[in-house]
Write a protein that holds these residues in place. Structure first.
Motif, short mmCIF file in Angstrom:
data_model
loop_
_atom_site.label_atom_id
_atom_site.label_comp_id
_atom_site.label_asym_id
_atom_site.label_seq_id
_atom_site.Cartn_x
_atom_site.Cartn_y
_atom_site.Cartn_z
N PHE A 2 0.85 -1.20 0.00
CA PHE A 2 0.00 0.00 0.00
C PHE A 2 0.88 1.25 0.00
CE2 PHE A 2 -4.00 -1.79 2.38
CZ PHE A 2 -4.30 -2.55 1.27
N PRO A 3 0.41 2.34 -0.61
CA PRO A 3 1.17 3.59 -0.57
C PRO A 3 1.19 4.18 0.85
CG PRO A 3 -0.97 3.93 -1.58
CD PRO A 3 -0.83 2.46 -1.35
N MET A 4 2.08 5.11 1.07
CA MET A 4 2.27 5.71 2.39
C MET A 4 0.98 6.34 2.92
SD MET A 4 4.35 5.87 4.69
CE MET A 4 5.77 6.58 5.40
N ASN A 5 0.13 6.86 2.03
CA ASN A 5 -1.10 7.50 2.50
C ASN A 5 -2.13 6.48 3.00
OD1 ASN A 5 -1.93 6.48 0.05
ND2 ASN A 5 -2.72 8.43 -0.74
N ALA A 6 -1.83 5.20 2.93
CA ALA A 6 -2.71 4.15 3.45
C ALA A 6 -2.12 3.53 4.72
CB ALA A 6 -2.96 3.09 2.39
N ARG A 7 -1.21 4.23 5.37
CA ARG A 7 -0.55 3.70 6.56
C ARG A 7 -1.56 3.33 7.64
NH1 ARG A 7 3.92 1.44 6.73
NH2 ARG A 7 4.96 3.15 5.75
N ALA A 8 -2.62 4.10 7.82
CA ALA A 8 -3.61 3.79 8.85
C ALA A 8 -4.28 2.44 8.58
CB ALA A 8 -4.65 4.90 8.94
N LEU A 9 -4.57 2.16 7.32
CA LEU A 9 -5.18 0.87 6.98
C LEU A 9 -4.17 -0.27 7.18
CD1 LEU A 9 -7.68 -0.63 6.05
CD2 LEU A 9 -6.97 -0.20 3.69
N GLN A 10 -2.91 -0.04 6.80
CA GLN A 10 -1.88 -1.04 7.06
C GLN A 10 -1.78 -1.34 8.56
OE1 GLN A 10 1.58 0.84 5.25
NE2 GLN A 10 1.75 -0.88 3.83
N ARG A 11 -1.80 -0.28 9.35
CA ARG A 11 -1.69 -0.44 10.80
C ARG A 11 -2.86 -1.26 11.34
NH1 ARG A 11 -1.52 4.72 11.84
NH2 ARG A 11 0.68 4.85 11.33
N LEU A 12 -4.06 -0.96 10.84
CA LEU A 12 -5.25 -1.66 11.29
C LEU A 12 -5.18 -3.15 10.93
CD1 LEU A 12 -8.19 -1.16 12.50
CD2 LEU A 12 -8.92 -1.33 10.11
N LEU A 13 -4.83 -3.44 9.68
CA LEU A 13 -4.84 -4.83 9.19
C LEU A 13 -3.63 -5.63 9.66
CD1 LEU A 13 -6.04 -4.10 5.56
CD2 LEU A 13 -7.39 -5.13 7.39
N LEU A 14 -2.44 -5.10 9.47
CA LEU A 14 -1.23 -5.84 9.83
C LEU A 14 -0.91 -5.75 11.31
CD1 LEU A 14 1.10 -4.96 6.82
CD2 LEU A 14 -0.26 -7.03 7.16
#
Length: 142
Positions: free
Chosen positions: A62-74
């Motif tokens: 995911f691009p850097m602007n999707a960090r919140a979603l990465q944090r939630l999922l991973l």
């Protein structure tokens, strides 16, 4: 492919019994290994490990602007295994995040499942139906 819903009950330790109709497939596809994580809608996602590994590779890119979603999922992903009774433990952090107390609904969505608190799911479905399903229905025929 997983489909359909199953009304389940979490035991006092936070374990749920995977329905028999899914258990054999999970054993053959994933050796009973699953990954649970949070979903932005407020439920939990339940993936057979091989499917999660594919999904995880997508999430990592995911691009850097999707960090919140990465944090939630991973950041919330937890690996579990079916025990000899066909149960999996849902960690306290995940139960709390999804509002899971006792009565839950496991819904098959093709390659994975969603796990919902029964009351939260009913409220979410009512809200979704009230808002309509607009554009996607223009491309689908019943």
């Amino acid at each position: 492919m997983f489909q359909g819903s199953s009304a389940l009950t979490l035991d006092a330790k936070g374990r749920m019994t995977i329905p028999a109709r899914h258990r054999d497939a999970l054993m053959s596809q994933a050796d009973g290994r699953l990954t649970l994580t949070r979903h932005p809608d407020g439920c939990l996602l339940v993936y057979p490990r091989p499917e999660w590994e594919k999904k995880r590779e997508q999430i990592v890119r995911f691009p850097m602007n999707a960090r919140a979603l990465q944090r939630l999922l991973l950041g919330n992903a937890q690996d579990v295994e079916l025990d000899s009774a066909g149960r999996v433990l849902v960690a306290p952090e995940l139960r709390q995040a999804a509002g899971l107390v006792k009565e839950v609904m496991l819904m098959g969505l093709g390659t994975h499942f969603e796990l919902w608190d029964t009351q939260l799911l009913a409220a979410k479905e009512a809200q979704d139906l009230q808002q309509g399903m607009a554009d996607v229905l223009n491309q689908f025929s019943f």
